[in-house]
Design an enzyme around this catalytic site. Structure first.
Site: not given
Ligand code: NAD
Length: 265
Positions: A146, A159
């Site tokens: 991130s 985080y």
């Molecule tokens: N959306 C943003 O702005 C952003 C920015 C930087 C990094 N990220 C990272 O991207 C990744 C995906 O996030 P996203 O934004 O698509 O969010 P999201 O919430 O849409 O997806 C996250 C997924 O992880 C799954 N998950 C959560 N806990 C879990 C567990 N214990 N075991 C298995 N699966 C689990 C959830 O069910 C969900 O489907 C994450 O690691 C997040 O930190 C997101």
């Protein structure tokens, strides 16, 4: 040729967090490039929907439940993928959760939960995949970090620290498995429209408040020289590049699809 280098035909990919957002989009893009994709998530219904979207589009995908915070669950995921498809070429450790609290307000349980999913979950995925890939003599691991690895944000210690630790894991593992033909990289997205960020404008029944969405996204877009926020596909393309032979000289690196928001120096 670059087109050939991006071709993942005959490759097998495991994607955690595949039920939603960046994980779903990454699974779809890897499948578009020809990989057979194991869509894994704690939300099995969501993972099944992703696999269905892929197969309906002509790709190959299966869905499986995983809790990345449990080593045995992640080991079983990787073993299952190898049992079904005979190999493992791409491990995309994308599952993660958001958590906000100041340091002084953070409970032991908060800290444990975020580290368990956002750091240990990636560690388990890296370890299980590296065991298979080093034996195989090839493979690419992609970890989802991130922008929080580059900046200090009030309320984001759990985080950000988990993501920063993940980056150290990425670099360290890259040094260990590189001689066995395995690459390990990370992607550090900027603010992207997904379920994680959508919690600000989505009601419990799933309905979205468009005005609220625009109000939340606008200041995020303003911080970018491109004046926009990320879409899951923007991040999935970085995952696909690192997964493919187009990135065959990339290891221990972090790609930052973030609209130019953080420019570390
Ligand atoms: N959306 C943003 O702005 C952003 C920015 C930087 C990094 N990220 C990272 O991207 C990744 C995906 O996030 P996203 O934004 O698509 O969010 P999201 O919430 O849409 O997806 C996250 C997924 O992880 C799954 N998950 C959560 N806990 C879990 C567990 N214990 N075991 C298995 N699966 C689990 C959830 O069910 C969900 O489907 C994450 O690691 C997040 O930190 C997101």
């Amino acid at each position: 040729m670059l087109r050939t280098a991006l071709d993942l035909s005959g490759r097998v990919a495991v994607v955690t967090g595949a039920a939603s957002g960046i994980g779903r989009s990454s699974a779809q893009v890897l499948a578009e490039l020809g990989a057979a994709v194991v869509c894994a998530d704690i939300n099995l219904g969501g993972a099944e929907t992703t696999a269905k979207l892929i197969t309906e589009a002509g790709g190959t995908a299966t869905a499986t439940a995983v809790d990345v915070s449990a080593a045995a669950s992640v080991d079983a995921l990787v073993a299952g993928a190898v049992a079904e498809f005979g190999r493992l070429d791409v491990m995309a450790n994308i599952a993660g959760i958001m958590h906000t609290s100041t340091v002084v307000e953070t409970t032991d349980e908060d800290l444990e939960k975020v580290l368990s999913i956002n750091f240990k979950g990636v560690f388990y995925g890296c370890r299980a995949a590296a065991r298979v890939m080093t034996e195989q003599g090839s493979g690419s691991i992609v970890n989802m970090a991130s922008s929080a690895i580059d900046t200090a944000n009030a309320g984001l210690l759990c985080y950000g620290a988990a993501k920063a630790a993940m980056f150290q894991l990425t670099k360290t593992l890259a040094t260990e498995v590189g001689p066995h033909g395995v690459r390990v990289n990370a992607v550090a997205p900027g603010w992207t429209v997904t379920g994680m960020t959508g919690r600000h404008w989505t009601a419990a029944d799933g309905t979205e408040d468009a005005d609220r969405k625009a109000a939340v996204a606008a200041p995020m877009a303003k911080m970018s020289p491109l004046k926009r926020v990320g879409e899951p596909e923007d991040i999935a393309y970085a995952v696909a590049y690192l997964a493919s032979d187009a990135a065959k000289f990339m290891t221990g690196q972090v790609l930052r699809p973030n609209g130019g928001v953080t420019m570390p120096w």
